[in-house]
Structure formats: C-alpha cells, structure tokens
Design an enzyme around this catalytic site. Structure first.
Site: not given
Ligand code: PLP
Length: 462
Positions: A112
C-alpha cells in the site's frame, strides 16, 4: 481526461477532483472515461528504465492537466525516495517460471506504500496550490491505515483519522498507526470488524452536511489515484520478463479488489497479460462470485491474513461496471440489492468477468503449509497474504507462461503466523527496529456514526 462514476449519476470530474473527493456523490467510484493505450513499442521502451521513469510514462496520460510534466516527475521522485530497495519492486524467482514481486520495501512494509506515498505527495501539492485543507478519514484492516498515516504525518494541508477494528490488527500494524506523534494524526480503535469500519466510513461520506463541513477526503483503495499508482508495477515486472513480446500472468492476494483491478487496467492499456488470478483466504466472497455469480455477504471469519478479511469488496464495483457494459444504472441497482444481503451477477456479466479473472481460495492450514514449504524449498519467507497468492498460483499456473505472484507484505508484519508456520521469527528491517519501544496514542470508539462525527469535529476544533 475525465472521470465518471460507476453509478452513472454524479458529474464527471478531472483527475484532481476525483482524487480529492474519493467517493462519488451518487455513492459510486470514479473510473476514467476511456483507457489510454500503450503500444507494443511504448511498452518495449520501458525495459531497463528506473521504476520512477516507468511510473511517469504509465501514469502520465491519466493525470491530464492536473500537474505539469516537471511537477509530476518531481512528485514521483519524492514518493519512492524513502523505499528500502533501489529497484522499488524487485522480482525474485521462486521456481521455474514462477516469480515473486516484492512489494514490501516501502516505509510500512506493505504494497500500500506504493500508492499511499504517491497520494501524500499529490494531495499536498494540489491542496497547497488551492490554499485548502482537508480531513482524510480512512478505514483499515491494518495496512491501509499505517500506510496513510506514514504518508500524511506532519503535512500542513491534511488531518488524518484512521478507523481500525479494535483487537483485530497485528501488533506491528497497530504500532505503526499509534506511535506517530504528529498532531495531525488520529488513530481510532473501533468496535467491530473491518467491514464495520468501512461501513461507517461510507456513512460519513453519505452525510453530505458533515462531508462538506469538515471537507472529507478519502484515501481508501476506492480512490482512483491509488489504483493508478498500482498499475505501474504490473508494467515494470512484466517488461523485465519479456513483455510485450511474451504474455505474463499474475496472481494477486486480494480483499478489496484494488490491487488486482490495477492489473486489469494494465491489461486494458495494452500490457499482454494472460491470466489475472484472484487469490482469497477463507473469506472467499470474490472466489464464490467469480465461480458462481453469487455475491452474497456472510460473516467475516478472522484469519492469519487479516488484510484480506473482507466481505464487501469495494473495488469490485469497478469490475462490475465494465462487465455490465458501463451501465451505471445496473451497477446502482446491484449495490442497492447488496444492502439487503447480496446480488446475482447476470450471465453476460459473469462471462465478461471470466474473460479477465480466474480465482482460488486458500484455507488457514494451506496458508501455513505454504509458508513452511516456500521457506524450505525456495528459501523465501512469505507473509501469510503472499502465501495465499503463492498457493493459488502453484495450483493454477500454466507452466509455459511466466507467473508473477504479488508479495503484498513483509513477513515481519505478521511475525506470529510466520513463526508458527516456519519456526522462524522474522525481524523488522533495521530502519524500524525501535517500533516496539515507541509510546502509543490511540482513541477507543464505539461503532456509531454520531460518536465518530462528534469526535472528528472536536479534534478539528482544537
Ligand atoms: C490490503 C492488502 C491486501 C489486499 O489488497 P486489496 O487491494 O484490498 O485487494 C493484501 N495483502 C496485504 C498485505 C494488504 O495490506
């Protein structure tokens, strides 16, 4: 470049407006009116370029007049300067024709950061220019919140409030949210699950008086600018394995459908992606929907991959919008049905989804076993989310097509599960080794819209 709502009845906006508002006023999500194309020659020319240059070329056409070339390049440079790896998104090999894209070298050790660090820069630039301030409220299952706080802490034009489900995030995730000491950071531990946090967030956005009063802005994965930032690493990784002269597949551990939707955008831009595989944990609404067309929410079952413990997958609405031929009315009706439990995707739309997406589901035991076997046979310590991806990729991949599995977090973010599976307790990278010693600052709050709005008003008045 204009952005339109998936529910068809909000005004079209520029990139800047869509970025600053997050959710559309008709409750929909913004998508570009048309998808810019990259030719095979454009894609081939990305080979060997620094990540920042690839990011500029891939994202530039979506940004329109919001930033000049020079400013945009400058903001991208600042975005990735704090990453702990020069390649930003390095690719490592797991097995013949199976690769892992490490997306966890940013400041909070999860993918993210790729989008959130960029959003921090874009917001600060746009708001400073407009002479405005906004209140960012985000809901998190753990990683979005820490990434948002890290991106916005100390910025002048922004207050950031993060709602996380009390007791349901890992200690590292919690501490990343509660230890920043800047006055513009507010970590709120709410009763309930992530879906409750997300529902209250949506309620706040739908309370237009409150929304206007505090100048609410959203940076959850529904924000188009976040999806856009994630499109870049599909290009950078595919090109390094031979695209556009070879097709590549991706497996993506998914909850909110944000990351995988970015892969779909890359494909629509012209990147030759063969399969896009959705990997879910036991909270498998996306897998059920993609295999049967049935999208009905059930209870969330907490798992060892908590960032995917989701029943309402926000960005899936964007995929539905395309699957229904960009019919905003049809999407609005589905979302209405969702309020009373769920909906059934039409045959035509299900076929359209199947043309682009495959899916698989992984149990808790399989996740632990995959962490163990990946460490034993590949020397790679996987976080539980990445392990879900690797398991599905192994089951579904065509040996002739390179498969890239996205590693979404560093194993040290989920040390308990990783230790349970592998016997090894992963340590934090040196730059954040004192996380466990820093004092925490957090407000407990009930699952109640009125209480939340009152608290936010009070904090802003101080
Ligand atoms: C947010 C997240 C996901 C899922 O991602 P999306 O974009 O919500 O599908 C998977 N793994 C980790 C470690 C995350 O932080």
């Amino acid at each position: 470049m204009k952005y339109i709502s998936t529910r068809g009845s909000a005004p079209a906006l520029t990139f800047e407006e869509a970025m600053l508002s997050g959710l559309a006023r008709d409750g929909g999500l913004y998508v570009p009116e048309s998808i810019p194309q990259m030719s095979a020659a454009d894609i081939r020319a990305l080979n060997g370029l620094p990540y920042e240059e690839i990011a500029f070329r891939v994202m530039r056409p979506f940004v329109g007049d919001t930033f000049s070339d020079e400013t945009f390049a400058d903001l991208i440079a600042k975005t990735y300067a704090g990453f702990g790896h020069n390649a930003r998104a390095p690719l490592v090999q797991l097995a013949p024709n199976h690769f892992l894209l490490e997306l966890f070298h940013g400041p909070t050790l999860a993918f993210k950061d790729f989008a959130m660090q960029l959003i921090g820069q874009l917001f600060e630039e746009a708001l400073t220019r407009r002479g405005e301030r906004v209140t960012i409220v985000g809901a998190t299952s753990g990683d979005t919140g820490s990434a948002a706080i890290e991106a916005f802490r100390g910025l002048d034009a922004v207050d950031v409030f993060i709602l996380f489900p009390h007791g349901r995030v890992s200690e590292v995730q919690r501490r990343q949210m509660t230890t920043p000491s800047e006055a513009n950071v507010h970590a709120l531990a709410m009763d309930g699950h992530f879906d409750d946090c997300q529902a209250r967030l949506k309620d706040m956005f739908n309370d237009f008086d409150f929304r206007d009063e505090v100048r609410l802005a959203g940076v959850n994965s529904i924000n188009w600018a976040r999806v856009l930032a994630q499109v870049v690493y599909y290009f950078s990784s595919a090109v390094s394995l031979g695209a556009p002269d070879r097709k590549i597949s991706f497996t993506v551990p998914t909850g909110n459908f944000g990351d995988i939707f970015a892969g779909y955008i890359a494909k629509r831009m012209g990147l030759p992606i063969d399969r896009l595989v959705v990997a879910t944990n036991q909270n498998d609404i996306l897998h059920r929907c993609l295999t049967s067309g049935d999208y009905h929410t059930s209870e969330v079952h907490p798992s060892i991959s908590p960032s995917m413990d989701i029943q309402v997958s926000s960005n899936f609405e964007r995929a539905l919008f395309d699957a229904y031929g960009r019919d905003g009315k049809a999407v609005a009706q589905l979302m209405d049905e969702l309020k009373s439990g769920g909906f059934k995707v039409s045959q035509g739309a299900l076929q359209a989804l199947a043309e682009n997406f495959d899916s698989g589901r992984v149990s808790e035991e399989e996740t632990l076993a995959t962490i163990k076997s990946a460490h034993a046979s590949m020397g790679e310590l996987l976080c539980p989310h990445s392990a879900v991806g690797v398991k599905v990729a192994e089951a579904q991949r065509d040996p002739a097509t390179p498969m890239i599995t996205l590693a979404t977090a560093h194993p040290a973010k989920f040390p308990d599960a990783v230790e349970k599976a592998s016997g090894i307790r992963p340590g934090l990278p040196e730059r954040m080794a004192d996380l466990y010693d820093r004092p925490e600052r957090v407000t407990r709050i009930e699952n109640d819209l009125g209480a939340l709005e009152t608290l936010i008003r009070e904090r802003l008045a101080n």
